[in-house]
Design a protein around this motif. Structure first.
Motif, PDB file in Angstrom:
ATOM      1  N   PRO A   1       0.713  -1.145   0.010  1.00  0.00           N
ATOM      2  CA  PRO A   1      -0.086   0.115  -0.038  1.00  0.00           C
ATOM      3  C   PRO A   1       0.789   1.355   0.124  1.00  0.00           C
ATOM      4  CG  PRO A   1      -0.986  -1.646   1.539  1.00  0.00           C
ATOM      5  CD  PRO A   1       0.402  -2.133   1.139  1.00  0.00           C
ATOM      6  N   ALA A   2       2.150   1.008   0.382  1.00  0.00           N
ATOM      7  CA  ALA A   2       2.994   2.258   0.444  1.00  0.00           C
ATOM      8  C   ALA A   2       3.106   2.899  -1.089  1.00  0.00           C
ATOM      9  CB  ALA A   2       4.283   2.045   0.938  1.00  0.00           C
ATOM     10  N   LEU A   3       2.891   1.931  -2.079  1.00  0.00           N
ATOM     11  CA  LEU A   3       3.166   2.488  -3.541  1.00  0.00           C
ATOM     12  C   LEU A   3       1.737   3.410  -3.985  1.00  0.00           C
ATOM     13  CD1 LEU A   3       4.351  -0.549  -5.397  1.00  0.00           C
ATOM     14  CD2 LEU A   3       5.675   1.513  -4.810  1.00  0.00           C
ATOM     15  N   ALA A   4       0.532   3.192  -3.288  1.00  0.00           N
ATOM     16  CA  ALA A   4      -0.640   4.039  -3.805  1.00  0.00           C
ATOM     17  C   ALA A   4      -0.191   5.630  -3.663  1.00  0.00           C
ATOM     18  CB  ALA A   4      -1.727   3.643  -2.432  1.00  0.00           C
ATOM     19  N   PRO A   5       0.121   6.017  -2.915  1.00  0.00           N
ATOM     20  CA  PRO A   5       0.505   7.576  -2.980  1.00  0.00           C
ATOM     21  C   PRO A   5       1.415   8.052  -3.851  1.00  0.00           C
ATOM     22  CG  PRO A   5       0.576   6.901  -0.667  1.00  0.00           C
ATOM     23  CD  PRO A   5       0.452   5.902  -1.666  1.00  0.00           C
ATOM     24  N   ARG A   6       2.248   7.095  -4.180  1.00  0.00           N
ATOM     25  CA  ARG A   6       3.185   7.568  -5.461  1.00  0.00           C
ATOM     26  C   ARG A   6       2.609   7.181  -6.559  1.00  0.00           C
ATOM     27  NH1 ARG A   6       8.528   3.859  -7.136  1.00  0.00           N
ATOM     28  NH2 ARG A   6       8.950   5.308  -8.867  1.00  0.00           N
ATOM     29  N   LEU A   7       1.723   6.327  -6.796  1.00  0.00           N
ATOM     30  CA  LEU A   7       0.853   6.018  -8.265  1.00  0.00           C
ATOM     31  C   LEU A   7       0.018   7.219  -8.401  1.00  0.00           C
ATOM     32  CD1 LEU A   7       0.338   4.520 -10.856  1.00  0.00           C
ATOM     33  CD2 LEU A   7      -1.284   3.066  -9.350  1.00  0.00           C
ATOM     34  N   ALA A   8      -0.854   7.784  -7.474  1.00  0.00           N
ATOM     35  CA  ALA A   8      -1.649   8.776  -7.576  1.00  0.00           C
ATOM     36  C   ALA A   8      -0.943  10.087  -7.783  1.00  0.00           C
ATOM     37  CB  ALA A   8      -2.401   8.948  -6.261  1.00  0.00           C
ATOM     38  N   ALA A   9       0.215  10.268  -7.213  1.00  0.00           N
ATOM     39  CA  ALA A   9       0.962  11.561  -7.557  1.00  0.00           C
ATOM     40  C   ALA A   9       1.610  11.321  -8.876  1.00  0.00           C
ATOM     41  CB  ALA A   9       2.063  11.603  -6.567  1.00  0.00           C
ATOM     42  N   THR A  10       1.733  10.349  -9.559  1.00  0.00           N
ATOM     43  CA  THR A  10       2.637  10.324 -10.755  1.00  0.00           C
ATOM     44  C   THR A  10       1.419  10.496 -11.797  1.00  0.00           C
ATOM     45  OG1 THR A  10       4.144   8.375  -9.998  1.00  0.00           O
ATOM     46  CG2 THR A  10       3.562   8.607 -12.329  1.00  0.00           C
ATOM     47  N   VAL A  11       0.370   9.969 -11.618  1.00  0.00           N
ATOM     48  CA  VAL A  11      -0.651  10.295 -12.658  1.00  0.00           C
ATOM     49  C   VAL A  11      -0.938  11.925 -12.619  1.00  0.00           C
ATOM     50  CG1 VAL A  11      -2.891   9.736 -13.509  1.00  0.00           C
ATOM     51  CG2 VAL A  11      -1.642   7.937 -12.448  1.00  0.00           C
ATOM     52  N   PRO A  12      -0.854  12.794 -13.637  1.00  0.00           N
ATOM     53  CA  PRO A  12      -1.172  14.072 -13.464  1.00  0.00           C
ATOM     54  C   PRO A  12      -2.451  14.460 -12.809  1.00  0.00           C
ATOM     55  CG  PRO A  12      -0.227  13.499 -15.792  1.00  0.00           C
ATOM     56  CD  PRO A  12      -0.503  12.369 -15.096  1.00  0.00           C
ATOM     57  N   ASP A  13      -3.487  13.994 -13.058  1.00  0.00           N
ATOM     58  CA  ASP A  13      -4.844  14.161 -12.565  1.00  0.00           C
ATOM     59  C   ASP A  13      -5.453  13.100 -11.700  1.00  0.00           C
ATOM     60  OD1 ASP A  13      -7.020  15.942 -12.165  1.00  0.00           O
ATOM     61  OD2 ASP A  13      -7.888  15.908 -13.932  1.00  0.00           O
ATOM     62  N   GLY A  14      -4.526  12.631 -10.924  1.00  0.00           N
ATOM     63  CA  GLY A  14      -4.701  11.452  -9.924  1.00  0.00           C
ATOM     64  C   GLY A  14      -5.281  11.755  -8.766  1.00  0.00           C
ATOM     65  N   ARG A  15      -6.260  10.511  -8.111  1.00  0.00           N
ATOM     66  CA  ARG A  15      -6.743  11.048  -6.965  1.00  0.00           C
ATOM     67  C   ARG A  15      -6.398   9.417  -6.327  1.00  0.00           C
ATOM     68  NH1 ARG A  15      -7.962  16.012  -5.203  1.00  0.00           N
ATOM     69  NH2 ARG A  15      -8.683  17.007  -7.137  1.00  0.00           N
ATOM     70  N   LEU A  16      -6.418   9.476  -4.864  1.00  0.00           N
ATOM     71  CA  LEU A  16      -6.146   8.261  -4.161  1.00  0.00           C
ATOM     72  C   LEU A  16      -7.591   7.827  -3.272  1.00  0.00           C
ATOM     73  CD1 LEU A  16      -4.707   5.929  -3.250  1.00  0.00           C
ATOM     74  CD2 LEU A  16      -3.237   7.680  -1.581  1.00  0.00           C
ATOM     75  N   LEU A  17      -7.758   6.469  -3.476  1.00  0.00           N
ATOM     76  CA  LEU A  17      -8.882   6.138  -2.331  1.00  0.00           C
ATOM     77  C   LEU A  17      -8.035   5.208  -1.623  1.00  0.00           C
ATOM     78  CD1 LEU A  17     -11.538   6.208  -1.032  1.00  0.00           C
ATOM     79  CD2 LEU A  17     -12.460   4.729  -2.876  1.00  0.00           C
ATOM     80  N   LEU A  18      -7.770   5.117  -0.593  1.00  0.00           N
ATOM     81  CA  LEU A  18      -7.045   4.421   0.459  1.00  0.00           C
ATOM     82  C   LEU A  18      -8.124   3.690   1.417  1.00  0.00           C
ATOM     83  CD1 LEU A  18      -4.270   2.504   0.827  1.00  0.00           C
ATOM     84  CD2 LEU A  18      -3.948   4.402   2.384  1.00  0.00           C
ATOM     85  N   LEU A  19      -8.563   2.413   1.148  1.00  0.00           N
ATOM     86  CA  LEU A  19      -9.292   1.747   1.925  1.00  0.00           C
ATOM     87  C   LEU A  19      -8.853   1.015   3.228  1.00  0.00           C
ATOM     88  CD1 LEU A  19     -11.661   0.546  -0.931  1.00  0.00           C
ATOM     89  CD2 LEU A  19     -12.355   2.581   0.661  1.00  0.00           C
ATOM     90  N   ASP A  20      -8.998   1.517   4.571  1.00  0.00           N
ATOM     91  CA  ASP A  20      -8.405   0.871   5.705  1.00  0.00           C
ATOM     92  C   ASP A  20      -8.945  -0.647   5.659  1.00  0.00           C
ATOM     93  OD1 ASP A  20      -6.772   2.812   6.385  1.00  0.00           O
ATOM     94  OD2 ASP A  20      -8.282   3.838   7.439  1.00  0.00           O
ATOM     95  N   GLY A  21      -8.412  -1.675   6.112  1.00  0.00           N
ATOM     96  CA  GLY A  21      -8.969  -3.095   6.388  1.00  0.00           C
ATOM     97  C   GLY A  21      -9.334  -3.688   5.204  1.00  0.00           C
ATOM     98  N   VAL A  22      -8.881  -3.254   4.366  1.00  0.00           N
ATOM     99  CA  VAL A  22      -9.162  -3.948   2.841  1.00  0.00           C
ATOM    100  C   VAL A  22      -8.172  -4.398   2.352  1.00  0.00           C
ATOM    101  CG1 VAL A  22     -10.310  -3.536   0.534  1.00  0.00           C
ATOM    102  CG2 VAL A  22     -11.407  -2.434   2.700  1.00  0.00           C
ATOM    103  N   GLY A  23      -8.088  -5.554   1.556  1.00  0.00           N
ATOM    104  CA  GLY A  23      -6.892  -6.354   0.998  1.00  0.00           C
ATOM    105  C   GLY A  23      -6.778  -5.629  -0.477  1.00  0.00           C
ATOM    106  N   HIS A  24      -6.470  -6.976  -1.246  1.00  0.00           N
ATOM    107  CA  HIS A  24      -5.807  -6.352  -2.706  1.00  0.00           C
ATOM    108  C   HIS A  24      -7.013  -6.279  -3.641  1.00  0.00           C
ATOM    109  CE1 HIS A  24      -3.080  -6.964  -6.119  1.00  0.00           C
ATOM    110  NE2 HIS A  24      -4.026  -7.767  -6.634  1.00  0.00           N
ATOM    111  N   VAL A  25      -8.095  -6.867  -3.367  1.00  0.00           N
ATOM    112  CA  VAL A  25      -9.130  -6.451  -4.536  1.00  0.00           C
ATOM    113  C   VAL A  25     -10.239  -5.641  -3.669  1.00  0.00           C
ATOM    114  CG1 VAL A  25     -11.007  -7.834  -6.029  1.00  0.00           C
ATOM    115  CG2 VAL A  25      -8.987  -8.950  -5.223  1.00  0.00           C
TER     116      VAL A  25
END
Length: 104
Positions: A39-63
């Motif tokens: 999950p540490a990669l999630a903010p990096r991916l959202a920041a890499t996309v020019p118009d990216g947003r991040l929804l990080l869901l606590d307690g949720v797995g891979h899918v």
């Protein structure tokens, strides 16, 4: 394995380079308890996309979209309906952690 390889490739086939080239609103949905992709990669991916947003869901797995369909759907609908959150991108009705992150 193929996905990981795409992030390590050199040149135009590199997944990070492809992400930087996206020109549409992107919602990165990630489970906070994902055991396959850190999950540490999630903010990096959202920041890499020019118009990216991040929804990080606590307690949720891979899918995340199957494990937490309602918050995922709310976030997607928020983008489609054009709620506030930036030019062409919207945050769902949620508490924002930062200007680029949302939580259900």
């Amino acid at each position: 394995r193929g996905l990981i390889t795409s992030y390590l490739r050199l040149g135009p086939a590199n997944a990070w380079r492809a992400a930087r080239g996206l020109r549409m609103p992107v919602l990165v949905v990630w489970g906070g308890r994902d055991r396959l992709v850190d999950p540490a990669l999630a903010p990096r991916l959202a920041a890499t996309v020019p118009d990216g947003r991040l929804l990080l869901l606590d307690g949720v797995g891979h899918v995340a979209m199957l494990e937490a369909p309602e918050p995922t759907a709310r976030a997607v609908l928020g983008m489609v309906e054009g709620r506030t959150g930036g030019p062409g991108v919207a945050e769902p009705p949620a508490v924002a952690e930062s200007p680029r992150s949302v939580r259900p």
